[in-house]
Design a protein around this motif. Structure first.
Motif, PDB file in Angstrom:
ATOM      1  N   ARG A   1       0.868  -1.181   0.000  1.00  0.00           N
ATOM      2  CA  ARG A   1       0.000   0.000   0.000  1.00  0.00           C
ATOM      3  C   ARG A   1       0.901   1.226   0.000  1.00  0.00           C
ATOM      4  O   ARG A   1       1.816   1.329   0.823  1.00  0.00           O
TER       5      ARG A   1
ATOM      6  N   CYS B   1      -7.711  15.259  -0.249  1.00  0.00           N
ATOM      7  CA  CYS B   1      -7.830  14.041  -1.043  1.00  0.00           C
ATOM      8  C   CYS B   1      -6.530  13.263  -0.904  1.00  0.00           C
ATOM      9  O   CYS B   1      -5.484  13.703  -1.387  1.00  0.00           O
TER      10      CYS B   1
ATOM     11  N   ILE C   1      -3.780  10.566  -1.651  1.00  0.00           N
ATOM     12  CA  ILE C   1      -3.312   9.782  -2.794  1.00  0.00           C
ATOM     13  C   ILE C   1      -2.984   8.381  -2.277  1.00  0.00           C
ATOM     14  O   ILE C   1      -2.164   8.224  -1.377  1.00  0.00           O
ATOM     15  N   LEU C   2      -3.618   7.349  -2.839  1.00  0.00           N
ATOM     16  CA  LEU C   2      -3.462   5.989  -2.338  1.00  0.00           C
ATOM     17  C   LEU C   2      -3.450   5.009  -3.505  1.00  0.00           C
ATOM     18  O   LEU C   2      -4.201   5.173  -4.469  1.00  0.00           O
ATOM     19  N   TRP C   3      -2.603   3.976  -3.410  1.00  0.00           N
ATOM     20  CA  TRP C   3      -2.611   2.897  -4.389  1.00  0.00           C
ATOM     21  C   TRP C   3      -2.229   1.615  -3.671  1.00  0.00           C
ATOM     22  O   TRP C   3      -1.348   1.609  -2.819  1.00  0.00           O
ATOM     23  N   THR C   4      -2.896   0.530  -4.024  1.00  0.00           N
ATOM     24  CA  THR C   4      -2.625  -0.769  -3.413  1.00  0.00           C
ATOM     25  C   THR C   4      -2.334  -1.772  -4.511  1.00  0.00           C
ATOM     26  O   THR C   4      -3.013  -1.801  -5.533  1.00  0.00           O
TER      27      THR C   4
ATOM     28  N   THR D   1       0.433  12.402  -7.312  1.00  0.00           N
ATOM     29  CA  THR D   1      -0.594  11.911  -8.230  1.00  0.00           C
ATOM     30  C   THR D   1      -0.803  10.412  -8.045  1.00  0.00           C
ATOM     31  O   THR D   1       0.048   9.704  -7.506  1.00  0.00           O
ATOM     32  N   ARG D   2      -1.943   9.951  -8.541  1.00  0.00           N
ATOM     33  CA  ARG D   2      -2.256   8.521  -8.463  1.00  0.00           C
ATOM     34  C   ARG D   2      -1.262   7.703  -9.302  1.00  0.00           C
ATOM     35  O   ARG D   2      -0.888   6.592  -8.928  1.00  0.00           O
ATOM     36  N   GLU D   3      -0.823   8.255 -10.418  1.00  0.00           N
ATOM     37  CA  GLU D   3       0.139   7.558 -11.279  1.00  0.00           C
ATOM     38  C   GLU D   3       1.472   7.363 -10.553  1.00  0.00           C
ATOM     39  O   GLU D   3       2.101   6.316 -10.667  1.00  0.00           O
ATOM     40  N   GLN D   4       1.912   8.389  -9.815  1.00  0.00           N
ATOM     41  CA  GLN D   4       3.148   8.259  -9.051  1.00  0.00           C
ATOM     42  C   GLN D   4       3.000   7.185  -7.977  1.00  0.00           C
ATOM     43  O   GLN D   4       3.931   6.410  -7.733  1.00  0.00           O
ATOM     44  N   ALA D   5       1.839   7.126  -7.332  1.00  0.00           N
ATOM     45  CA  ALA D   5       1.595   6.105  -6.314  1.00  0.00           C
ATOM     46  C   ALA D   5       1.612   4.716  -6.939  1.00  0.00           C
ATOM     47  O   ALA D   5       2.190   3.779  -6.382  1.00  0.00           O
ATOM     48  N   ARG D   6       0.981   4.571  -8.106  1.00  0.00           N
ATOM     49  CA  ARG D   6       0.981   3.280  -8.797  1.00  0.00           C
ATOM     50  C   ARG D   6       2.398   2.880  -9.201  1.00  0.00           C
ATOM     51  O   ARG D   6       2.801   1.727  -9.018  1.00  0.00           O
TER      52      ARG D   6
END
Length: 186
Positions: A87, A96, A98-101, A123-128
């Motif tokens: 995670r 907001c 930013i989270l990615w699992t 950003t979400r892309e950086q988290a992914r």
């Protein structure tokens, strides 16, 4: 002694060193940033990615049974640092988060998770991307152990080596560390 070959990083580390040798300070900073540090044969400090498993740059020497192989010790799969659920939590921007699992296709026989908090992720892309990077580094168990061999002048811990010891270990593996021993017998 000089310092070069240092990759760029977005990691910010705040440490105060007093009375600590320069080489020790560099090693500590490298470890905190997720890198490993060594001094190469030109007396330059070099940083390289920790446990990256990169096998694209292979040294000229090979370890081959019946040629230069002497013995092995502790060759086994090591899942100590393996993670199958990652995670990534980034910056809390405009209320907001930013989270990615990322998780393995199978979580059996256990769930070994890690959570990474990195406020530089906007950003979400950086988290992914960060989750993918961590999963690629820690998503599988790594084969580890020691191999004793002779006549290996081109070893470098940033490179990989081809190993052929039937029924024990075969393939291309990253050189993690090595020790040269010199004696009257060679």
């Amino acid at each position: 002694f000089s310092s070069s070959n240092f990759p760029s990083s977005t990691t910010t580390i705040s440490i105060t060193f007093r009375g600590v040798p320069y080489i020790t300070a560099l090693s500590m900073v490298a470890k905190k940033a997720g890198w490993e540090f060594y001094i190469d044969d030109d007396a330059n400090g070099t940083l390289y990615g920790k446990n990256k498993g990169d096998v694209s740059d292979i040294v000229d020497d090979r370890i081959v049974s019946g040629i230069n192989f002497i013995s092995t010790s502790g060759i086994a799969e090591d899942s100590t640092y393996q993670k199958n659920f990652i995670r990534v939590i980034g910056d809390n921007h405009e209320n907001c988060l930013i989270l990615w699992t990322k998780k393995a296709s199978s979580l059996t026989p256990w769930i070994k998770e890690t959570t990474i908090h990195d406020t530089s992720i906007k950003t979400r892309e950086q988290a992914r991307d960060r989750a993918d990077l961590e999963f690629n580094e820690n998503g599988i168990a790594r084969k580890q152990g020691q191999i004793l061999c002779s006549g290996m002048p081109s070893l470098d811990p940033t490179k990989a080596i081809e190993i052929y010891i039937p029924y024990v270990i075969e393939g291309i593996y990253q050189i993690k560390e090595y020790t040269h021993t010199y004696s009257a017998n060679g």
